[in-house]
Each structure stands twice: as structure tokens, then as C-alpha cells.
Design a protein around this motif. Structure first.
Motif, mmCIF file in Angstrom:
data_model
loop_
_atom_site.group_PDB
_atom_site.id
_atom_site.type_symbol
_atom_site.label_atom_id
_atom_site.label_comp_id
_atom_site.label_asym_id
_atom_site.label_seq_id
_atom_site.Cartn_x
_atom_site.Cartn_y
_atom_site.Cartn_z
ATOM 1 N N THR A 194 41.781 51.000 -0.592
ATOM 2 C CA THR A 194 41.091 51.624 -1.732
ATOM 3 C C THR A 194 41.821 52.903 -2.151
ATOM 4 N N GLY A 195 41.600 53.305 -3.384
ATOM 5 C CA GLY A 195 42.115 54.583 -3.872
ATOM 6 C C GLY A 195 43.627 54.666 -3.945
ATOM 7 N N LYS A 196 44.298 53.522 -4.005
ATOM 8 C CA LYS A 196 45.759 53.520 -4.046
ATOM 9 C C LYS A 196 46.191 52.541 -5.130
ATOM 10 N N LYS A 197 47.233 52.918 -5.878
ATOM 11 C CA LYS A 197 47.741 51.989 -6.896
ATOM 12 C C LYS A 197 48.403 50.807 -6.191
ATOM 13 N N ILE A 198 48.060 49.588 -6.608
ATOM 14 C CA ILE A 198 48.719 48.407 -6.073
ATOM 15 C C ILE A 198 49.707 47.959 -7.145
ATOM 16 N N ALA A 199 50.995 48.101 -6.840
ATOM 17 C CA ALA A 199 52.040 47.778 -7.811
ATOM 18 C C ALA A 199 52.387 46.301 -7.685
ATOM 19 N N SER A 235 47.927 32.600 -14.454
ATOM 20 C CA SER A 235 47.606 33.963 -14.861
ATOM 21 C C SER A 235 46.696 34.601 -13.819
ATOM 22 N N PHE A 236 47.098 35.782 -13.370
ATOM 23 C CA PHE A 236 46.431 36.492 -12.285
ATOM 24 C C PHE A 236 45.332 37.378 -12.874
ATOM 25 N N TRP A 237 44.096 37.183 -12.418
ATOM 26 C CA TRP A 237 42.990 37.945 -13.030
ATOM 27 C C TRP A 237 41.939 38.335 -12.005
ATOM 28 N N VAL A 238 41.710 39.637 -11.868
ATOM 29 C CA VAL A 238 40.629 40.179 -11.042
ATOM 30 C C VAL A 238 39.761 41.010 -11.988
ATOM 31 N N PRO A 239 38.781 40.383 -12.655
ATOM 32 C CA PRO A 239 38.045 41.067 -13.729
ATOM 33 C C PRO A 239 37.484 42.433 -13.328
ATOM 34 N N SER A 240 37.008 42.588 -12.090
ATOM 35 C CA SER A 240 36.408 43.870 -11.689
ATOM 36 C C SER A 240 37.439 44.998 -11.645
ATOM 37 N N LEU A 241 38.712 44.642 -11.437
ATOM 38 C CA LEU A 241 39.731 45.681 -11.259
ATOM 39 C C LEU A 241 40.623 45.863 -12.480
ATOM 40 N N GLY A 242 40.638 44.889 -13.388
ATOM 41 C CA GLY A 242 41.466 45.053 -14.581
ATOM 42 C C GLY A 242 41.809 43.735 -15.240
ATOM 43 N N GLY A 243 42.536 43.830 -16.334
ATOM 44 C CA GLY A 243 42.869 42.655 -17.139
ATOM 45 C C GLY A 243 43.833 41.710 -16.445
ATOM 46 N N LYS A 244 44.074 40.576 -17.095
ATOM 47 C CA LYS A 244 44.910 39.542 -16.491
ATOM 48 C C LYS A 244 46.387 39.777 -16.782
ATOM 49 N N MET A 245 47.233 39.133 -15.973
ATOM 50 C CA MET A 245 48.674 39.195 -16.219
ATOM 51 C C MET A 245 49.255 37.805 -15.954
ATOM 52 N N VAL A 255 55.227 42.968 -14.302
ATOM 53 C CA VAL A 255 54.847 44.095 -13.457
ATOM 54 C C VAL A 255 53.624 44.792 -14.045
ATOM 55 N N TYR A 256 52.641 45.093 -13.223
ATOM 56 C CA TYR A 256 51.561 45.995 -13.621
ATOM 57 C C TYR A 256 50.845 46.475 -12.371
ATOM 58 N N TYR A 257 49.837 47.325 -12.532
ATOM 59 C CA TYR A 257 49.161 47.816 -11.332
ATOM 60 C C TYR A 257 47.655 47.787 -11.515
ATOM 61 N N LEU A 258 46.945 47.724 -10.379
ATOM 62 C CA LEU A 258 45.482 47.789 -10.349
ATOM 63 C C LEU A 258 45.102 48.734 -9.220
ATOM 64 N N GLU A 259 43.842 49.147 -9.209
ATOM 65 C CA GLU A 259 43.376 50.023 -8.132
ATOM 66 C C GLU A 259 41.879 49.808 -7.939
ATOM 67 N N ALA A 260 41.424 49.829 -6.680
ATOM 68 C CA ALA A 260 39.989 49.665 -6.396
ATOM 69 C C ALA A 260 39.412 50.996 -5.926
ATOM 70 N N ASP A 261 38.191 51.314 -6.400
ATOM 71 C CA ASP A 261 37.521 52.565 -6.008
ATOM 72 C C ASP A 261 37.020 52.513 -4.572
ATOM 73 N N ASP A 262 36.352 51.396 -4.237
ATOM 74 C CA ASP A 262 35.635 51.336 -2.960
ATOM 75 C C ASP A 262 35.827 49.980 -2.284
ATOM 76 N N ALA A 263 35.374 49.905 -1.033
ATOM 77 C CA ALA A 263 35.565 48.682 -0.253
ATOM 78 C C ALA A 263 34.585 47.601 -0.701
ATOM 79 N N ASP A 264 35.116 46.436 -1.023
ATOM 80 C CA ASP A 264 34.280 45.302 -1.433
ATOM 81 C C ASP A 264 35.165 44.050 -1.463
ATOM 82 N N THR A 265 34.558 42.907 -1.768
ATOM 83 C CA THR A 265 35.345 41.690 -1.938
ATOM 84 C C THR A 265 35.162 41.216 -3.370
#
Ligand code: CUA
Length: 336
Positions: A158-163, A174-184, A193-203
Motif C-alpha cells: 500500500t501507499g507505493k506507486k506500482i509501475a 486489457s488490464f483493469w482494476v476499477p477500484s485503483l484506476g483505469g484500464k490499459m 507503461v502506467y502506474y496505480l497505487e492502493a491506499d489501504d490493505a484489501d483484495t
């Protein structure tokens, strides 16, 4: 009078529609409930465009209704030709300038965020570099800086940019995690290339968002975000070989004979099929099935019946062999 009655009668129907249309909410797969800074930035853009459009719709409707009521033909009134305003400079300036201003309000932050959200953080010391490779119909995740590889469950701190560095092995996914950001998109022979980040621990639930074949809708994955200390523990667990109990040794041999050519079971091995290191500690089997011995046997015997078009061949094993193999697979747990 009758019309008003019809409108009143439709209110329960509208209510039901609202309930149904807003009811499809799973907190772990909703772009409307952002769980990280990237998703929040994108939510801001969605809200901005929504409210600008709402403003336009409200103004147009208010004017329309006003004109409709104010300039109605009254009883006994003769046909009147309204004042002609063709070629009015004032009106032309108004209806050209206002849309330009609205488009500028939309465009400036949109362009700004588009560049910001595409920043390449692969060499950023404070970010975690993850390579994503999409296959029909599963996901491979490599962590080049940590020397580990996994599949289906992407684990992140959590709290870290995932590059992310994304590609595909066969067709476009197409890779998509709606809670963390748009698709690529993941394209063959190309890296996005893009990045996502999560605030807190969850699945969080992830999806393939590009029609890629018969089992496109089954190409699910999970993103497990963990506190940095838990993440470090997970990494060291991934590097610890699983302790195979004596009763799973027969299955281990079967695995070596039948499965090892495609499925690695060590920290960073890659193959034609998913790396199964820590298989029994993953959220699902094949990304979609709950952990259940009978379902696992079905999957090994006839993958096509569960994921049509999957590249995994069917294995004609005897019942005893299947039992042994399942015992072995269930022993591929990460240490507690
Ligand atoms: Cu992969 Cu749809």
C-alpha cells in the motif's frame, strides 16, 4: 389530467429502476469508489465532466420550458410571427463563447492528468516495478527487482506507486482494476507503461477489459494490497520453497511428469502456464474457481469445460492419480 395520473403511476417503476441500476455495487470493483490516488484523480475528471454536462442540460431545459410557457399562443390570439434574429452577432458570440469556455474547463485538467497518469516510474526508487503479461486466459506478474513471479493474484504494497509494464503473449487483452484506476491495453510485441497505487490493505477484483476470445469474461485476477511490512513478508515467503509432506510425494512425481514443462513451482520461473508457487494460498483456482478438490479435479480433467479456449490440455489421469495430484497442489502453500 390523465397524463399526470400516468406520471404518478410510473413513479414506483422509476424507483425500482433506480434501485436496480444503482444496486450493482461491489466495493472491490467499482470505479465510482476510488481506493487510490490514481482512481481519485480519474474520479475527479468524471465528476467534472458530469457536472458540466448537467449544467448544460439544466440551463437548456429551463430555457426551453420557460419559452414554452411564456410564449404560448393564448386563446383567441392570432398567429404572430416572432421577431427575426437571423445574423445576430450578440447571439452568435454567446453560443460560440460559452461552449469554448466549457470545453477549456474540461480540456485543461484532462490533458494535464493524461500526461501525469502516464508517467513512467519503472526506474523510480520509491516505486515497485511489475511486469504484466496477459495470456489467453490468465495473468502473469513478474517483479524484476525482487526476483519473484506469480500469476492470477497480484500482490502489492500500500501507499507505493506500482509501475506497470504491460504486454501480451497471444492476442490483445486489457488490464483493469476499477477500484485503483483505469484500464490499459496489453498488446503483443509492444510495451505499455502506467502506474496505480492502493491506499489501504484489501483484495480488489481485476478484469480483462478487451474481448479476447471465448473465455474473455472468465479472465479475472485479484489485486491484494498489503501494508509494506506484510508485503516484505510475502516476498520472503514466496522465496521459501514449500514443504511437501510425505503423502504428497506421489503427486509431486506426477506433477513433474505431466505439468512441470508448463508450470513452474519456484520463486521466479516462467512457462507456458501460470507459475504455481504458493498455489494453495491464492484466492482462486484458475482465477475463477473456489478452492475445492472436486472442482480442481474437474479443471485438470477437462479445462475446456470450465474455460473454453484455454490452452491447458485435458489430462486423462486415473482417479488415484488425480487424488495424488490434488494433494500435491494443495500442499503448495506459502509458509504461515
Ligand atoms: Cu483477455 Cu479479454
Amino acid at each position: 389530467m390523465i397524463r399526470w395520473q400516468n406520471l404518478w403511476r410510473s413513479i414506483p417503476l422509476f424507483g425500482l429502476m433506480m434501485l436496480l441500476l444503482t444496486g450493482c455495487g461491489d466495493d472491490t470493483i467499482s470505479a465510482l469508489k476510488p481506493r487510490g490516488p490514481v482512481a481519485r484523480d480519474q474520479m475527479f475528471l468524471m465528476k467534472l465532466s458530469f457536472f458540466i454536462m448537467l449544467l448544460v442540460v439544466v440551463v437548456v431545459f429551463v430555457l426551453y420550458i420557460y419559452v414554452l410557457l411564456r410564449f404560448r399562443k393564448k386563446k383567441g390570439e392570432k398567429d404572430i410571427i416572432p421577431k427575426q434574429v437571423e445574423g445576430s452577432h450578440t447571439l452568435e458570440i454567446i453560443w460560440t463563447t460559452i461552449p469554448i469556455i466549457l470545453l477549456l474547463i474540461l480540456a485543461v485538467p484532462t490533458v494535464q492528468y493524461t500526461f501525469k497518469l502516464l508517467e513512467d516510474h519503472r526506474d523510480n526508487k520509491d516505486a515497485l516495478h511489475v511486469k504484466v503479461t496477459a495470456h489467453a486466459f490468465w495473468w502473469q506478474f513478474d517483479y524484476p527487482s525482487l526476483g519473484i513471479a506469480t500469476a492470477q493474484d497480484l500482490v502489492i504494497p500500500t501507499g507505493k506507486k506500482i509501475a506497470f509494464e504491460l504486454t501480451a503473449s497471444d492476442v490483445k487483452h486489457s488490464f483493469w482494476v476499477p477500484s485503483l484506476g483505469g484500464k490499459m491495453d496489453t498488446n503483443v510485441g509492444q510495451t505499455n507503461v502506467y502506474y496505480l497505487e492502493a491506499d489501504d490493505a484489501d483484495t480488489f477484483l481485476g478484469k480483462c477489459a478487451e474481448l479476447c476470445g471465448a473465455s474473455h469474461s472468465l479472465m479475472d485476477f485479484k489485486v491484494k494490497s498489503m501494508e509494506p511490512a506484510d508485503f516484505d513478508q510475502w516476498v520472503s515467503k514466496m522465496k521459501t520453497p514449500a514443504a511437501i509432506p510425505a503423502e504428497a510425494k506421489a503427486g509431486e512425481q506426477l506433477f513433474k511428469d505431466n505439468c512441470l514443462s508448463c508450470h513452474a513451482v519456484n520463486a521466479q520461473g516462467l512457462g507456458a502456464g501460470p507459475n504455481l508457487n504458493g498455489f494453495a494460498s491464492r484466492e482462486k483456482v484458475a482465477g475463477i474457481l473456489p478452492h475445492d478438490d472436486e472442482l480442481l479435479k474437474e479443471w485438470i480433467k477437462d479445462p475446456q469445460s470450465i474455460k473454453p479456449g484455454a490452452k491447458m490440455p485435458a489430462f486423462a489421469l486415473k482417479d488415484q492419480e488425480l487424488n495424488d495430484l490434488v494433494k500435491y497442489l494443495n500442499s503448495l502453500k506459502l509458509p504461515q
